[in-house]
Design a protein around this motif. Structure first.
Motif, PDB file in Angstrom:
ATOM      1  N   MET A   1     -11.576 -11.966  -9.871  1.00 39.47           N
ATOM      2  CA  MET A   1     -10.694 -11.110 -10.655  1.00 39.47           C
ATOM      3  C   MET A   1     -10.744  -9.658 -10.188  1.00 39.47           C
ATOM      4  SD  MET A   1      -8.964 -12.960 -12.516  1.00 39.47           S
ATOM      5  CE  MET A   1      -8.125 -11.491 -13.107  1.00 39.47           C
ATOM      6  N   ALA A   2     -11.861  -9.249  -9.585  1.00 34.10           N
ATOM      7  CA  ALA A   2     -11.983  -7.868  -9.108  1.00 34.10           C
ATOM      8  C   ALA A   2     -11.028  -7.576  -7.958  1.00 34.10           C
ATOM      9  CB  ALA A   2     -13.417  -7.584  -8.664  1.00 34.10           C
ATOM     10  N   THR A   3     -10.506  -8.615  -7.325  1.00 33.69           N
ATOM     11  CA  THR A   3      -9.549  -8.398  -6.229  1.00 33.69           C
ATOM     12  C   THR A   3      -8.114  -8.269  -6.741  1.00 33.69           C
ATOM     13  OG1 THR A   3      -9.203 -10.782  -5.865  1.00 33.69           O
ATOM     14  CG2 THR A   3     -11.023  -9.742  -4.675  1.00 33.69           C
ATOM     15  N   THR A   4      -7.914  -8.386  -8.061  1.00 30.19           N
ATOM     16  CA  THR A   4      -6.561  -8.317  -8.612  1.00 30.19           C
ATOM     17  C   THR A   4      -5.842  -7.013  -8.284  1.00 30.19           C
ATOM     18  OG1 THR A   4      -7.204  -9.796 -10.409  1.00 30.19           O
ATOM     19  CG2 THR A   4      -5.185  -8.549 -10.712  1.00 30.19           C
ATOM     20  N   PRO A   5      -6.497  -5.834  -8.398  1.00 29.09           N
ATOM     21  CA  PRO A   5      -5.783  -4.599  -8.019  1.00 29.09           C
ATOM     22  C   PRO A   5      -5.304  -4.620  -6.569  1.00 29.09           C
ATOM     23  CG  PRO A   5      -7.759  -4.072  -9.266  1.00 29.09           C
ATOM     24  CD  PRO A   5      -7.830  -5.535  -8.955  1.00 29.09           C
ATOM     25  N   LEU A   6      -6.062  -5.271  -5.695  1.00 30.27           N
ATOM     26  CA  LEU A   6      -5.647  -5.362  -4.294  1.00 30.27           C
ATOM     27  C   LEU A   6      -4.434  -6.282  -4.156  1.00 30.27           C
ATOM     28  CD1 LEU A   6      -9.136  -5.722  -2.580  1.00 30.27           C
ATOM     29  CD2 LEU A   6      -7.945  -3.653  -3.311  1.00 30.27           C
ATOM     30  N   SER A   7      -4.459  -7.393  -4.901  1.00 30.47           N
ATOM     31  CA  SER A   7      -3.306  -8.307  -4.872  1.00 30.47           C
ATOM     32  C   SER A   7      -2.063  -7.613  -5.403  1.00 30.47           C
ATOM     33  CB  SER A   7      -3.602  -9.553  -5.714  1.00 30.47           C
ATOM     34  OG  SER A   7      -4.767 -10.205  -5.267  1.00 30.47           O
ATOM     35  N   SER A   8      -2.240  -6.797  -6.438  1.00 29.45           N
ATOM     36  CA  SER A   8      -1.115  -6.058  -7.004  1.00 29.45           C
ATOM     37  C   SER A   8      -0.529  -5.092  -5.980  1.00 29.45           C
ATOM     38  CB  SER A   8      -1.565  -5.285  -8.249  1.00 29.45           C
ATOM     39  OG  SER A   8      -2.077  -6.153  -9.227  1.00 29.45           O
ATOM     40  N   THR A   9      -1.427  -4.410  -5.266  1.00 27.18           N
ATOM     41  CA  THR A   9      -0.980  -3.462  -4.239  1.00 27.18           C
ATOM     42  C   THR A   9      -0.183  -4.165  -3.155  1.00 27.18           C
ATOM     43  OG1 THR A   9      -2.930  -2.081  -4.631  1.00 27.18           O
ATOM     44  CG2 THR A   9      -1.749  -1.739  -2.557  1.00 27.18           C
ATOM     45  N   LEU A  10      -0.678  -5.315  -2.707  1.00 29.81           N
ATOM     46  CA  LEU A  10      -0.006  -6.049  -1.643  1.00 29.81           C
ATOM     47  C   LEU A  10       1.333  -6.604  -2.130  1.00 29.81           C
ATOM     48  CD1 LEU A  10      -0.245  -7.017   1.257  1.00 29.81           C
ATOM     49  CD2 LEU A  10      -1.419  -9.060   0.429  1.00 29.81           C
TER      50      LEU A  10
ATOM     51  N   GLU B   1       3.257  -5.448  -4.557  1.00 24.88           N
ATOM     52  CA  GLU B   1       4.212  -4.352  -4.712  1.00 24.88           C
ATOM     53  C   GLU B   1       4.723  -3.867  -3.363  1.00 24.88           C
ATOM     54  OE1 GLU B   1       4.801  -0.520  -7.608  1.00 24.88           O
ATOM     55  OE2 GLU B   1       2.765  -1.134  -7.092  1.00 24.88           O
ATOM     56  N   SER B   2       3.839  -3.888  -2.372  1.00 31.89           N
ATOM     57  CA  SER B   2       4.256  -3.489  -1.025  1.00 31.89           C
ATOM     58  C   SER B   2       5.298  -4.449  -0.465  1.00 31.89           C
ATOM     59  CB  SER B   2       3.037  -3.427  -0.103  1.00 31.89           C
ATOM     60  OG  SER B   2       2.119  -2.458  -0.536  1.00 31.89           O
ATOM     61  N   LEU B   3       5.121  -5.757  -0.732  1.00 32.97           N
ATOM     62  CA  LEU B   3       6.090  -6.743  -0.259  1.00 32.97           C
ATOM     63  C   LEU B   3       7.453  -6.540  -0.919  1.00 32.97           C
ATOM     64  CD1 LEU B   3       3.855  -9.957  -0.223  1.00 32.97           C
ATOM     65  CD2 LEU B   3       4.782  -8.755   1.762  1.00 32.97           C
ATOM     66  N   LEU B   4       7.438  -6.174  -2.187  1.00 38.00           N
ATOM     67  CA  LEU B   4       8.691  -5.991  -2.912  1.00 38.00           C
ATOM     68  C   LEU B   4       9.402  -4.699  -2.509  1.00 38.00           C
ATOM     69  CD1 LEU B   4       7.620  -7.151  -6.495  1.00 38.00           C
ATOM     70  CD2 LEU B   4       9.054  -8.383  -4.865  1.00 38.00           C
ATOM     71  N   THR B   5       8.627  -3.646  -2.290  1.00 41.71           N
ATOM     72  CA  THR B   5       9.231  -2.347  -1.954  1.00 41.71           C
ATOM     73  C   THR B   5       9.372  -2.130  -0.460  1.00 41.71           C
ATOM     74  OG1 THR B   5       7.058  -1.255  -1.971  1.00 41.71           O
ATOM     75  CG2 THR B   5       8.280  -1.336  -4.060  1.00 41.71           C
ATOM     76  N   ARG B   6       8.711  -2.996   0.342  1.00 42.28           N
ATOM     77  CA  ARG B   6       8.699  -2.865   1.800  1.00 42.28           C
ATOM     78  C   ARG B   6       8.115  -1.529   2.251  1.00 42.28           C
ATOM     79  NH1 ARG B   6      14.525  -5.578   3.620  1.00 42.28           N
ATOM     80  NH2 ARG B   6      14.169  -7.604   2.597  1.00 42.28           N
ATOM     81  N   LYS B   7       7.182  -1.018   1.460  1.00 42.84           N
ATOM     82  CA  LYS B   7       6.425   0.174   1.817  1.00 42.84           C
ATOM     83  C   LYS B   7       4.970  -0.238   1.950  1.00 42.84           C
ATOM     84  CE  LYS B   7       9.506   3.375  -0.620  1.00 42.84           C
ATOM     85  NZ  LYS B   7       9.614   4.377  -1.723  1.00 42.84           N
ATOM     86  N   TRP B   8       4.501  -0.333   3.190  1.00 40.74           N
ATOM     87  CA  TRP B   8       3.181  -0.891   3.428  1.00 40.74           C
ATOM     88  C   TRP B   8       2.085   0.121   3.125  1.00 40.74           C
ATOM     89  CZ3 TRP B   8       3.253  -5.838   3.610  1.00 40.74           C
ATOM     90  CH2 TRP B   8       4.397  -6.485   4.097  1.00 40.74           C
ATOM     91  N   PRO B   9       0.954  -0.354   2.608  1.00 33.76           N
ATOM     92  CA  PRO B   9      -0.140   0.554   2.279  1.00 33.76           C
ATOM     93  C   PRO B   9      -0.701   1.228   3.529  1.00 33.76           C
ATOM     94  CG  PRO B   9      -0.458  -1.606   1.277  1.00 33.76           C
ATOM     95  CD  PRO B   9       0.660  -1.741   2.263  1.00 33.76           C
TER      96      PRO B   9
ATOM     97  N   ALA C   1      -1.465 -14.460 -10.808  1.00 31.37           N
ATOM     98  CA  ALA C   1      -0.520 -14.372 -11.927  1.00 31.37           C
ATOM     99  C   ALA C   1      -0.672 -13.044 -12.647  1.00 31.37           C
ATOM    100  CB  ALA C   1      -0.749 -15.531 -12.905  1.00 31.37           C
ATOM    101  N   TRP C   2      -1.915 -12.591 -12.807  1.00 30.06           N
ATOM    102  CA  TRP C   2      -2.138 -11.296 -13.471  1.00 30.06           C
ATOM    103  C   TRP C   2      -1.629 -10.146 -12.608  1.00 30.06           C
ATOM    104  CZ3 TRP C   2      -2.567  -9.383 -17.985  1.00 30.06           C
ATOM    105  CH2 TRP C   2      -3.021  -8.086 -18.154  1.00 30.06           C
ATOM    106  N   ALA C   3      -1.787 -10.262 -11.293  1.00 27.94           N
ATOM    107  CA  ALA C   3      -1.260  -9.234 -10.398  1.00 27.94           C
ATOM    108  C   ALA C   3       0.260  -9.161 -10.508  1.00 27.94           C
ATOM    109  CB  ALA C   3      -1.682  -9.529  -8.955  1.00 27.94           C
ATOM    110  N   ALA C   4       0.905 -10.335 -10.550  1.00 25.60           N
ATOM    111  CA  ALA C   4       2.362 -10.364 -10.696  1.00 25.60           C
ATOM    112  C   ALA C   4       2.784  -9.797 -12.043  1.00 25.60           C
ATOM    113  CB  ALA C   4       2.861 -11.806 -10.546  1.00 25.60           C
ATOM    114  N   TYR C   5       1.992 -10.036 -13.078  1.00 28.10           N
ATOM    115  CA  TYR C   5       2.264  -9.476 -14.401  1.00 28.10           C
ATOM    116  C   TYR C   5       2.249  -7.945 -14.351  1.00 28.10           C
ATOM    117  CZ  TYR C   5       1.194  -8.069 -19.231  1.00 28.10           C
ATOM    118  OH  TYR C   5       1.189  -7.457 -20.455  1.00 28.10           O
ATOM    119  N   GLY C   6       1.241  -7.383 -13.697  1.00 30.72           N
ATOM    120  CA  GLY C   6       1.153  -5.941 -13.617  1.00 30.72           C
ATOM    121  C   GLY C   6       2.329  -5.327 -12.886  1.00 30.72           C
ATOM    122  N   VAL C   7       2.682  -5.911 -11.750  1.00 32.11           N
ATOM    123  CA  VAL C   7       3.816  -5.409 -10.976  1.00 32.11           C
ATOM    124  C   VAL C   7       5.117  -5.603 -11.764  1.00 32.11           C
ATOM    125  CG1 VAL C   7       5.160  -5.719  -8.863  1.00 32.11           C
ATOM    126  CG2 VAL C   7       2.661  -5.796  -8.772  1.00 32.11           C
ATOM    127  N   GLY C   8       5.232  -6.743 -12.446  1.00 34.32           N
ATOM    128  CA  GLY C   8       6.436  -7.012 -13.225  1.00 34.32           C
ATOM    129  C   GLY C   8       6.615  -6.046 -14.381  1.00 34.32           C
TER     130      GLY C   8
END
Length: 304
Positions: free
Chosen positions: A99-108, A110-118, A162-169
């Protein structure tokens, strides 16, 4: 210590306690029934808080009539069902590390959706964090990680995504709603989905009535302290520190999970301690970069 910082740290400690509390509840409750009982309690508490502070205004619900149910099913029902099912074969510390990797999944994501790479530093933090998780899962033998993974580890990983997608959503699709309103309404819809799904396991009311006292106390703890109170404290921390600076504190969840396990007689192995430290370092490296790039706090979900 500043009050928002202290409350943010307490929120992460409360969330960390859910991993062992879930294991206790699962001793006499089926996974979906345990998740439902926890969130029925939590929903009553957090909707009461919303009514007393902001009021049960329907305008935010009308503006997000599709987003709130979808996000509740994904981030509340999906994530917490995965956690309860996964902890049947995974360990609390491993679950917390995943679960500690969730912020990283969220970042990735969001980057895929916005096409702005970290930035490069963000990718380095991701790699370091994943290395720490792999160290724990593989017990130092990276070539055999696949064989050592339990089905529960994979289910918790799916819940983390799923939680990462929830945050981005919540950030991209929710319109004009406070963090408390977002959490309250999505929790309500997620709880409804959990209760309906738990009917596949039998009668949840009868199961809760017949559950051992320890399981009921664990569910009560998770509902009031590990969910509602943690959400409230996290909301106050976000208001005082901002989203990015508060998100860094989420990295403390596996630390508290390890300390709680240690306190109840489950001493961590040296590799677990090392892997936990590396995971936290990697996530913190990424979040420190994000915090510098974030000029103003933004609205979004409160937390897990």
């Amino acid at each position: 210590m500043q009050r928002p910082l202290l409350l943010g740290i307490l929120a992460t400690a409360f969330w960390a306690s859910n991993f062992d509390a879930t294991r206790i509840a699962l001793e006499s409750l089926a996974p979906l029934t345990a998740a439902s009982l926890r969130f029925v309690i939590a929903t009553i508490a957090i909707m009461t808080l919303l009514a007393c502070t902001e009021g049960l205004a329907l305008a935010p619900l009308r503006r997000n009539l599709l987003a709130f149910p979808a996000l509740g099913i994904l981030g509340v029902a999906g994530f917490n069902a995965a956690l309860c099912i996964g902890l049947q074969s995974s360990s609390p510390l491993t679950g917390a590390l995943i679960m500690a990797t969730t912020p990283l999944s969220s970042t990735l994501l969001e980057s895929l959706l916005t096409r702005k790479w970290p930035a490069v530093q963000t990718f380095c933090g991701m790699a370091l964090s994943l290395f720490g998780v792999a160290l724990v899962l593989g017990r130092g033998h990276f070539a055999t990680i696949g064989a050592m993974l339990t089905p529960g580890d994979l289910v918790i990983l799916a819940g983390s995504l799923a939680w990462a997608a929830y945050g981005v959503g919540c950030k991209r699709f929710v319109k004009d709603a406070s963090p408390l309103a977002i959490s309250s309404w999505t929790m309500l819809f997620g709880t409804i989905a959990l209760v309906l799904t738990s009917l596949t396991e039998g009668n949840p009311l009868r199961a809760a009535w017949r559950a051992a006292p320890d399981a009921l106390l664990a569910s009560l703890w998770m509902g009031i302290v590990g969910s509602a109170l943690a959400y409230i404290f996290w909301t106050i921390a976000i208001a005082g520190r901002g989203v990015a600076r508060t998100a860094i504190l989420f990295n403390l969840v596996p630390v508290f999970a390890m300390l709680i396990g240690w306190g109840i007689g489950r001493a961590p192995a040296p590799l677990q301690i090392l892997g936990t430290a590396i995971t936290i370092l990697g996530v913190a490296l990424t979040q420190m970069r994000l915090s510098r790039l974030t000029a103003r706090p933004s609205r979004g979900p409160i937390a897990s």
